[in-house]
Write an enzyme that holds these catalytic residues in place. Structure first.
Site, PDB file in Angstrom:
ATOM      1  N   HIS A   1      21.339  20.055  19.110  1.00  0.00           N
ATOM      2  CA  HIS A   1      22.021  18.997  19.871  1.00  0.00           C
ATOM      3  C   HIS A   1      22.813  19.629  21.009  1.00  0.00           C
ATOM      4  CE1 HIS A   1      21.913  15.206  17.184  1.00  0.00           C
ATOM      5  NE2 HIS A   1      20.844  15.941  16.971  1.00  0.00           N
TER       6      HIS A   1
ATOM      7  N   TYR B   1      30.691   9.333  18.274  1.00  0.00           N
ATOM      8  CA  TYR B   1      32.025   9.247  17.667  1.00  0.00           C
ATOM      9  C   TYR B   1      32.717   8.067  18.340  1.00  0.00           C
ATOM     10  CZ  TYR B   1      31.526  14.053  15.844  1.00  0.00           C
ATOM     11  OH  TYR B   1      31.117  15.194  15.187  1.00  0.00           O
TER      12      TYR B   1
ATOM     13  N   PRO C   1      36.916  15.881   8.335  1.00  0.00           N
ATOM     14  CA  PRO C   1      35.548  16.140   8.807  1.00  0.00           C
ATOM     15  C   PRO C   1      35.285  15.776  10.267  1.00  0.00           C
ATOM     16  CG  PRO C   1      35.583  14.261   7.300  1.00  0.00           C
ATOM     17  CD  PRO C   1      36.943  14.848   7.280  1.00  0.00           C
TER      18      PRO C   1
ATOM     19  N   LYS D   1      33.987  20.913  11.081  1.00  0.00           N
ATOM     20  CA  LYS D   1      34.360  22.334  11.027  1.00  0.00           C
ATOM     21  C   LYS D   1      34.355  22.956   9.631  1.00  0.00           C
ATOM     22  CE  LYS D   1      34.958  23.202  15.293  1.00  0.00           C
ATOM     23  NZ  LYS D   1      33.548  23.097  15.615  1.00  0.00           N
TER      24      LYS D   1
ATOM     25  N   TYR E   1      34.303  22.315  19.936  1.00  0.00           N
ATOM     26  CA  TYR E   1      33.276  21.655  19.103  1.00  0.00           C
ATOM     27  C   TYR E   1      32.125  22.604  18.777  1.00  0.00           C
ATOM     28  CZ  TYR E   1      30.372  17.923  17.193  1.00  0.00           C
ATOM     29  OH  TYR E   1      29.618  17.143  16.338  1.00  0.00           O
TER      30      TYR E   1
END
Ligand code: RFL
Ligand code: PHB
Length: 398
Positions: A76, A205, A297, A301, A393
């Site tokens: 991704h 998200y 979550p 990580k 990220y």
């Protein structure tokens, strides 16, 4: 299998931390025995993480267990932030000059590690009960446990506590030797796994007035979705229909329309917490992964931090046995914690930005919500803000 009564490294827990450590040590000819309280099926039945950082992938390559990950994992290069009814892409690859993440379930990572271990004939004792740790403050640690009704003992040079948040390892350290930092969030995540095509090619998200939502996946035909829920909620109260309705409401109109629903094949509620134990070594006992720290979550990580602990721990043990140097052992805790705190900060920040908090909290109520919208708008417009987010990220370097 004859269960050894002595080994170089006794590993408690056959989750991703314990199994990965076992594989990395085996490659260097260092003996380890893994003691796991559950059955293999139970361990594989836990649906958890889905996003692997590049450094985690590289570690799995080094352990020799990345073939299927390369075939089936989904690279991704970005994800979407959704708020105010629209989506904004965070272009990970462009913002981090070429980095990306791989979507590949923790279940699959665990299965690959288990198969690899079994193929090499390395010892794992499943259903090891009443595991207790002794003598790790001296030079001859011992792990005692019950197996098939019989008391057993495993003497070793070192103990690796890879037994998760509720394990025996951290609990065996005297409270006076530990500093524990904890924040429990006033909500949980209700997760659903369904055999349906994901709503989009990348993760979404979403910050919504009714609460957070996340659209993730395991493959082109297996979706993983989450909605923020109350800590009082019980899974049984949530019908599949109610879940899909709530998820749809929290997405932008295009995603809501594209959402393909179907029967859930797993449904569970996870509480969210931030937790860090300091230090992460007590004499000859090392804590690694969820045994030492928990992150909410949101930042994806937890598993990746477990992998970086295992990187530092395997390097330290290899240095000890191969070069006779204890430098890595002495610096294990400080090295891990430097990365753990940065990932904890990012996970806390992303959680605070995306969830609806009660009025009583600093980031809660109507004002907290408006401040979140302001920050999200800033993020959507500022390349600098997006770069900070993307850099964290994809994962900070070891
Ligand atoms: P685990 O996986 O908890 O494994 C510990 C093992 O130890 C065993 N055990 C014992 N064995 C012997 N004696 C005892 N007394 C024992 N007590 C426990 C347990 O049975 C178990 O097999 O810890 P480990 O290996 O450190 O791995 C950590 C990860 O599992 C965890 O950090 C992640 O799942 C967190 N996480 C995510 N991490 C990511 O990096 N990316 C993600 O996308 C992501 N998504 C998530 C997540 C965690 C979630 N939940 C459910 C908390 C999504 C969710 C919903
Ligand atoms: C998941 O697919 O389970 C997942 C993905 C991203 C997250 C958390 C969980 O941030």
């Amino acid at each position: 299998m004859v269960i050894p009564s002595h080994t170089q490294v006794a590993i408690i827990g056959a989750g991703p931390s314990g199994l990965l450590l076992g594989s990395l040590l085996a490659r260097e000819g260092i003996d380890a025995v893994i003691l796991e309280q559950r059955t293999p099926d139970y361990v594989l039945g836990r649906i958890r993480a889905g996003v692997l950082e590049q450094t985690t992938v590289e570690l799995l390559e080094r352990a020799g267990v990345a073939d299927r990950l390369h075939r089936e994992g989904l690279p991704h290069e970005g994800f979407d932030l959704c708020f105010g009814g629209a989506r904004h892409r965070i272009d990970l690859k462009r913002l981090t000059r070429g980095k990306q993440v791989v979507v590949y379930g923790q279940t699959e990572v665990t299965r690959d590690l288990m198969d690899h271990r079994q193929g090499l004939g390395l010892p794992t004792v499943y259903e090891a009960e009443q595991v207790s740790l002794h003598g790790f403050d001296g030079t001859k640690p011992v792990v005692r446990y019950m197996h098939q009704g019989q008391p057993r003992e495993l003497s070793c040079d070192f103990i690796a506590g890879c037994d998760g948040f509720h394990g025996a390892s951290r609990a065996s350290v005297p409270a006076s030797a530990l500093t524990q930092h904890e924040r429990v969030y006033p909500f949980g995540w209700l997760g659903v796994l369904s055999r349906t095509p994901p709503v989009a090619h990348e993760l979404i998200y979403s910050n919504h007035e009714r609460g957070f939502a996340l659209c993730s996946m395991r493959s082109h035909n297996l979706s993983r979705y989450y909605v923020q829920c109350s800590l009082q909620d019980q899974v049984e109260q949530w019908s599949d229909e109610a879940f899909w309705d709530e998820l749809r409401v929290r997405l932008d109109p295009a995603a809501a329309q594209a959402l393909v629903t179907g029967p859930s094949i797993e449904k569970s509620i996870a509480p969210l917490r931030s937790f860090v134990t300091e230090p992460m070594r007590f004499g000859r006992l090392f804590l690694a992964g969820d045994a030492a720290h928990i992150v909410p979550p949101t930042g994806a990580k937890g598993l990746n931090l477990a992998a970086s602990d295992v990187h530092y721990l395997s390097s330290a043990l290899i240095e000890h046995y191969r070069q006779g140097s204890d430098h890595g052992i002495e610096h294990y805790s400080a090295r891990c914690l430097a990365r753990v705190w940065k990932a904890s900060r990012f996970s806390w920040w992303f959680t605070s930005l995306m969830h609806r908090f009660p009025q009583s909290e600093l980031s809660g109520g109507a004002m907290g919500y408006r401040l979140q919208q302001a920050e999200l708008e800033y993020l959507a417009q500022s390349e600098a803000a997006q770069t900070v987010m993307a850099e964290n990220y994809v994962g900070l370097p070891f």
